[in-house]
Design an enzyme around this catalytic site. Structure first.
Site, mmCIF file in Angstrom:
data_model
loop_
_atom_site.group_PDB
_atom_site.id
_atom_site.type_symbol
_atom_site.label_atom_id
_atom_site.label_comp_id
_atom_site.label_asym_id
_atom_site.label_seq_id
_atom_site.Cartn_x
_atom_site.Cartn_y
_atom_site.Cartn_z
ATOM 1 N N LEU A 33 -14.131 -31.434 36.673
ATOM 2 C CA LEU A 33 -14.398 -29.914 35.430
ATOM 3 C C LEU A 33 -14.471 -29.697 34.371
ATOM 4 O O LEU A 33 -13.312 -30.242 33.536
ATOM 5 C CB LEU A 33 -14.388 -29.093 36.188
ATOM 6 C CG LEU A 33 -14.363 -29.167 37.903
ATOM 7 C CD1 LEU A 33 -13.523 -27.509 38.612
ATOM 8 C CD2 LEU A 33 -16.303 -29.364 38.545
ATOM 9 N N HIS A 37 -18.941 -25.963 33.652
ATOM 10 C CA HIS A 37 -19.006 -25.626 35.236
ATOM 11 C C HIS A 37 -17.825 -24.278 35.168
ATOM 12 O O HIS A 37 -17.934 -23.317 35.836
ATOM 13 C CB HIS A 37 -17.358 -26.931 36.153
ATOM 14 C CG HIS A 37 -18.753 -28.350 35.345
ATOM 15 N ND1 HIS A 37 -18.004 -29.413 35.283
ATOM 16 C CD2 HIS A 37 -19.433 -28.761 36.563
ATOM 17 C CE1 HIS A 37 -18.253 -30.770 35.511
ATOM 18 N NE2 HIS A 37 -19.711 -30.273 36.066
ATOM 19 N N GLN A 61 -26.828 -40.318 45.792
ATOM 20 C CA GLN A 61 -27.880 -39.457 44.396
ATOM 21 C C GLN A 61 -26.930 -40.295 43.574
ATOM 22 O O GLN A 61 -27.757 -40.439 42.365
ATOM 23 C CB GLN A 61 -27.374 -38.078 43.848
ATOM 24 C CG GLN A 61 -25.638 -37.786 43.198
ATOM 25 C CD GLN A 61 -25.828 -36.742 42.959
ATOM 26 O OE1 GLN A 61 -25.526 -35.857 43.564
ATOM 27 N NE2 GLN A 61 -25.686 -36.251 41.644
ATOM 28 N N LYS A 152 -28.651 -28.220 31.818
ATOM 29 C CA LYS A 152 -28.594 -29.292 31.034
ATOM 30 C C LYS A 152 -29.152 -30.331 32.532
ATOM 31 O O LYS A 152 -29.686 -30.869 31.940
ATOM 32 C CB LYS A 152 -26.635 -30.254 30.375
ATOM 33 C CG LYS A 152 -26.739 -31.437 30.278
ATOM 34 C CD LYS A 152 -25.999 -31.745 29.682
ATOM 35 C CE LYS A 152 -24.234 -32.019 30.131
ATOM 36 N NZ LYS A 152 -25.004 -33.036 31.362
ATOM 37 N N VAL A 184 -23.726 -25.756 28.147
ATOM 38 C CA VAL A 184 -22.164 -25.185 27.085
ATOM 39 C C VAL A 184 -21.622 -26.318 25.770
ATOM 40 O O VAL A 184 -22.472 -27.319 26.713
ATOM 41 C CB VAL A 184 -20.985 -25.083 27.898
ATOM 42 C CG1 VAL A 184 -19.519 -24.261 27.119
ATOM 43 C CG2 VAL A 184 -21.015 -23.824 28.773
ATOM 44 N N SER A 193 -19.747 -32.395 29.041
ATOM 45 C CA SER A 193 -20.266 -32.879 30.898
ATOM 46 C C SER A 193 -19.133 -33.885 30.870
ATOM 47 O O SER A 193 -18.405 -34.413 29.989
ATOM 48 C CB SER A 193 -21.535 -34.998 30.053
ATOM 49 O OG SER A 193 -21.140 -35.370 30.799
HETATM 50 O O1 PAF Z 1 -25.475 -31.857 38.970
HETATM 51 C C1 PAF Z 1 -24.482 -32.005 39.715
HETATM 52 O O2 PAF Z 1 -23.600 -32.391 39.315
HETATM 53 C C2 PAF Z 1 -24.574 -32.601 41.207
HETATM 54 O O3 PAF Z 1 -26.196 -32.881 41.008
HETATM 55 C C3 PAF Z 1 -25.034 -31.452 42.068
HETATM 56 C C4 PAF Z 1 -25.964 -30.726 41.716
HETATM 57 C C5 PAF Z 1 -23.451 -30.885 42.345
HETATM 58 C C6 PAF Z 1 -25.372 -32.122 43.249
HETATM 59 O O4 PAF Z 1 -24.477 -33.335 43.695
#
Ligand code: PAF
Length: 287
Positions: A33, A37, A61, A152, A184, A193
């Site tokens: 984070l 965040h 993902q 972002k 941000v 990031s």
């Molecule tokens: O943006 C992210 O960090 C991820 O794609 C998410 C939305 C937490 C899903 O894993």
């Protein structure tokens, strides 16, 4: 603040809050984070009685195994930050808790009406199916009143809006509101990031040229007779001219459809750039 690792406990804890009439906000994250965040969590805390933050590096993902392995993980530090800004529950499950073997290996399929066929979706096939797989699961478990996402990842936000609007027709997520929050940036302009942690000091300096060029392009777009095509190409050329940076794509698209546009009205420019081995994304709104 309570750290929860199972779905059953998460559902029980949130349900107990709802029984007391409390509103619940959700901030899905993959951890590592940063202040970006934190801004989502602060907004969530200010708009809901209870804030749930998920910290889960979602394997489905990632279409690049190395990227998944290298993704920074720092749960202890994340939990300290979340506690200090008022989150109530952190949901940090293991992948096996979220998915059975079939769900982990068989690509989840969702129809995004083409929103996933451009930019990030085109470069990372299956990525948005994985995102929606985990986000929809979190929505089912938490049943939040509001969920917060950063702008972002503009394409991700557009796809989640689409998914929720489509599901709303079937009443799946009740009155869930999706809230997009502004990018941000560091004072230098670099978009925050989790991947910035992988940049060396020199690479970080080089990476500043990404936001610098995007901001300069706002002025180029205001010149009489400026064309979308020329501004797009100039952004690509200027970033590529910086040693150590390589543009994967820069596309100026309509904010609603994500399709290429020839006007700056309602347009957003989305860029992905390799800075050394690190893949960074950023965007800029022209309207
Ligand atoms: O943006 C992210 O960090 C991820 O794609 C998410 C939305 C937490 C899903 O894993």
């Amino acid at each position: 603040m309570q750290i929860i690792t199972t779905k059953a406990e998460l559902e029980r804890s949130v349900q107990a809050c709802k029984m007391k009439g409390q509103t619940v906000g959700l901030v899905p994250t993959m951890g590592a984070l940063h202040e970006g965040h934190a801004s989502l969590v602060r907004r969530c805390v200010s708009e809901n009685d209870v804030t749930v933050v998920s910290v889960f590096v979602n394997p489905t993902q990632f279409n690049n195994k190395e990227d998944l392995l290298k993704y920074p993980r720092s749960l202890e530090r994340d939990a300290e930050l979340l506690e200090s800004i008022g989150a109530h529950f952190v949901f940090a499950p293991e992948p096996e808790e979220m998915y059975n073997a079939e769900e982990m290996n068989k690509p989840f399929q969702f129809d995004f009406n083409g929103l996933d066929q451009v930019m990030e979706g085109k470069m990372r096939p299956g990525h948005f199916n994985g995102v929606v797989q985990v986000v929809s699961r979190l929505f089912y478990l938490v049943k939040p009143d509001r969920a917060y996402f950063g702008e972002k990842d503009f394409q991700q936000l557009a796809i989640i809006h689409f998914m929720v609007e489509r599901s709303a027709l079937a009443g799946t997520f009740g009155n869930l509101q999706i809230i997009g929050c502004p990018i941000v940036r560091e004072l230098s302009g670099l978009a925050l990031s989790s991947r910035n942690e992988r940049l060396s000091a020199g690479e970080k300096q080089t990476a500043l040229n990404i936001s610098k060029t995007l901001f300069a392009s706002l002025n180029w777009a205001k010149q009489p007779n400026a064309s979308v095509h020329d501004v797009q190409q100039r952004v690509i050329d200027d970033i590529n001219a910086v040693p150590g940076l390589e543009v994967e794509y820069y596309e100026i698209v309509d904010q609603a459809t994500l399709l290429p546009t020839d006007t700056f009205r309602n347009a957003i420019g989305c860029v992905t750039v390799y800075c050394g081995p690190v893949r960074l994304i950023d965007n800029i709104k022209y309207d």
